[in-house]
Design a protein around this motif. Structure first.
Motif, mmCIF file in Angstrom:
data_model
loop_
_atom_site.group_PDB
_atom_site.id
_atom_site.type_symbol
_atom_site.label_atom_id
_atom_site.label_comp_id
_atom_site.label_asym_id
_atom_site.label_seq_id
_atom_site.Cartn_x
_atom_site.Cartn_y
_atom_site.Cartn_z
ATOM 1 N N LEU A 137 0.957 -1.170 0.040
ATOM 2 C CA LEU A 137 0.081 -0.091 -0.151
ATOM 3 C C LEU A 137 0.626 1.156 -0.008
ATOM 4 O O LEU A 137 0.743 2.255 -0.434
ATOM 5 N N PHE A 138 1.833 1.213 0.712
ATOM 6 C CA PHE A 138 2.783 2.414 0.896
ATOM 7 C C PHE A 138 3.403 2.825 -0.637
ATOM 8 O O PHE A 138 3.365 3.831 -1.069
ATOM 9 N N GLN A 139 3.892 1.707 -1.195
ATOM 10 C CA GLN A 139 4.523 1.825 -2.625
ATOM 11 C C GLN A 139 3.578 2.273 -3.751
ATOM 12 O O GLN A 139 3.634 3.361 -4.254
ATOM 13 N N LEU A 140 2.168 1.849 -3.327
ATOM 14 C CA LEU A 140 1.103 2.232 -4.273
ATOM 15 C C LEU A 140 0.873 3.823 -4.002
ATOM 16 O O LEU A 140 0.661 4.375 -4.904
ATOM 17 N N SER A 141 0.906 4.113 -2.764
ATOM 18 C CA SER A 141 0.568 5.648 -2.356
ATOM 19 C C SER A 141 1.539 6.420 -2.767
ATOM 20 O O SER A 141 1.357 7.428 -3.647
ATOM 21 N N ARG A 142 2.765 6.087 -2.778
ATOM 22 C CA ARG A 142 3.834 6.857 -3.402
ATOM 23 C C ARG A 142 3.966 7.074 -4.890
ATOM 24 O O ARG A 142 4.245 8.161 -5.368
ATOM 25 N N ILE A 143 3.245 6.076 -5.593
ATOM 26 C CA ILE A 143 3.152 6.171 -7.114
ATOM 27 C C ILE A 143 1.964 7.188 -7.336
ATOM 28 O O ILE A 143 2.180 7.986 -8.270
ATOM 29 N N GLN A 144 0.869 6.719 -6.505
ATOM 30 C CA GLN A 144 -0.201 7.710 -7.069
ATOM 31 C C GLN A 144 -0.154 9.190 -6.471
ATOM 32 O O GLN A 144 -0.675 10.085 -7.266
ATOM 33 N N LEU A 145 0.748 9.533 -5.420
ATOM 34 C CA LEU A 145 0.917 10.898 -5.379
ATOM 35 C C LEU A 145 1.994 11.622 -5.907
ATOM 36 O O LEU A 145 2.306 12.694 -5.915
ATOM 37 N N GLY A 146 2.956 10.594 -6.834
ATOM 38 C CA GLY A 146 3.883 11.116 -7.652
ATOM 39 C C GLY A 146 4.934 11.530 -6.880
ATOM 40 O O GLY A 146 5.967 12.261 -7.256
ATOM 41 N N ASN A 147 5.407 10.781 -5.714
ATOM 42 C CA ASN A 147 6.521 10.833 -4.910
ATOM 43 C C ASN A 147 7.751 10.054 -5.535
ATOM 44 O O ASN A 147 8.807 10.284 -4.721
ATOM 45 N N LEU A 148 7.509 9.408 -6.553
ATOM 46 C CA LEU A 148 8.611 8.526 -7.276
ATOM 47 C C LEU A 148 8.938 9.595 -8.196
ATOM 48 O O LEU A 148 8.301 10.140 -9.226
ATOM 49 N N SER A 149 10.328 10.072 -7.820
ATOM 50 C CA SER A 149 10.806 10.728 -8.826
ATOM 51 C C SER A 149 11.634 10.394 -10.212
ATOM 52 O O SER A 149 12.162 9.131 -9.732
#
Length: 179
Positions: A137-149
């Motif tokens: 869930l945390f990884q998905l959240s980072r992807i959705q929020l665009g926090n993966l640069s």
């Protein structure tokens, strides 16, 4: 998509197109623009974006404008939202089991060592299951929020493959596989 025919091979008509200039302004303002379009499979969403062209010595060569059909990506995002709903439901099951077993251990002094060990094994298993779900869930959240640069760089594919296989080597060996 931009109202230009294929007859202008040098692109000058595109540069004069009001639609192209409107899209460029929107991209400069918002970072991207979306165009509705008709595709072979029906209605599509086209993403218009700008990528800076940089030489190996970090000199700007101007922008590259791209058009990409993101209809499948948007469908995937809808599926992802449904997935998050299901995962939330899935988190309730191990949590309920953990609460039940902790209460049983705390309230029942008559448990045999074998029963306590079984309860602890169940608690351990359910805790690991929850931790994995939460990590996903945390990884998905980072992807959705665009926090993966995203960082563009020149690289050698062999080095990348070697680095990735080394990071997965221990996992593979633990299940008897060789990379």
């Amino acid at each position: 998509l931009l109202g230009q025919g294929a007859d202008d091979s040098n692109g000058t008509a595109l540069e004069k197109s009001p639609e192209f200039h409107r899209l460029v302004q929107e991209v400069e303002k918002n970072g991207r623009a979306f165009l509705p379009a008709e595709g072979p499979a029906g209605k599509s969403q086209i993403l218009f974006s700008r990528v800076p062209m940089v030489s190996r010595d970090n000199q700007s060569n101007g922008p590259l404008y791209t058009l990409r059909d993101v209809s499948a990506q948007q469908a995937a995002q809808r599926t992802q939202a449904e997935f998050l709903s299901q995962v939330t439901h899935e988190l309730k099951a191990p949590l309920h089991t953990i609460v039940t077993f902790v209460e049983e251990i705390a309230e029942n002094d008559d448990l045999s060592p074998a029963e306590r060990r079984e309860f602890c094994n169940t608690l351990n298993s359910e805790t690991h299951r929850m931790a994995l779900l939460i990590s996903n869930l945390f990884q998905l959240s980072r992807i959705q929020l665009g926090n993966l640069s995203v960082r563009f760089a020149f690289l050698k594919p062999a080095a990348l493959i070697r680095e990735q296989s080394e990071s997965l080597r221990l996992q593979a060996e633990s299940v008897g596989q060789v990379l």
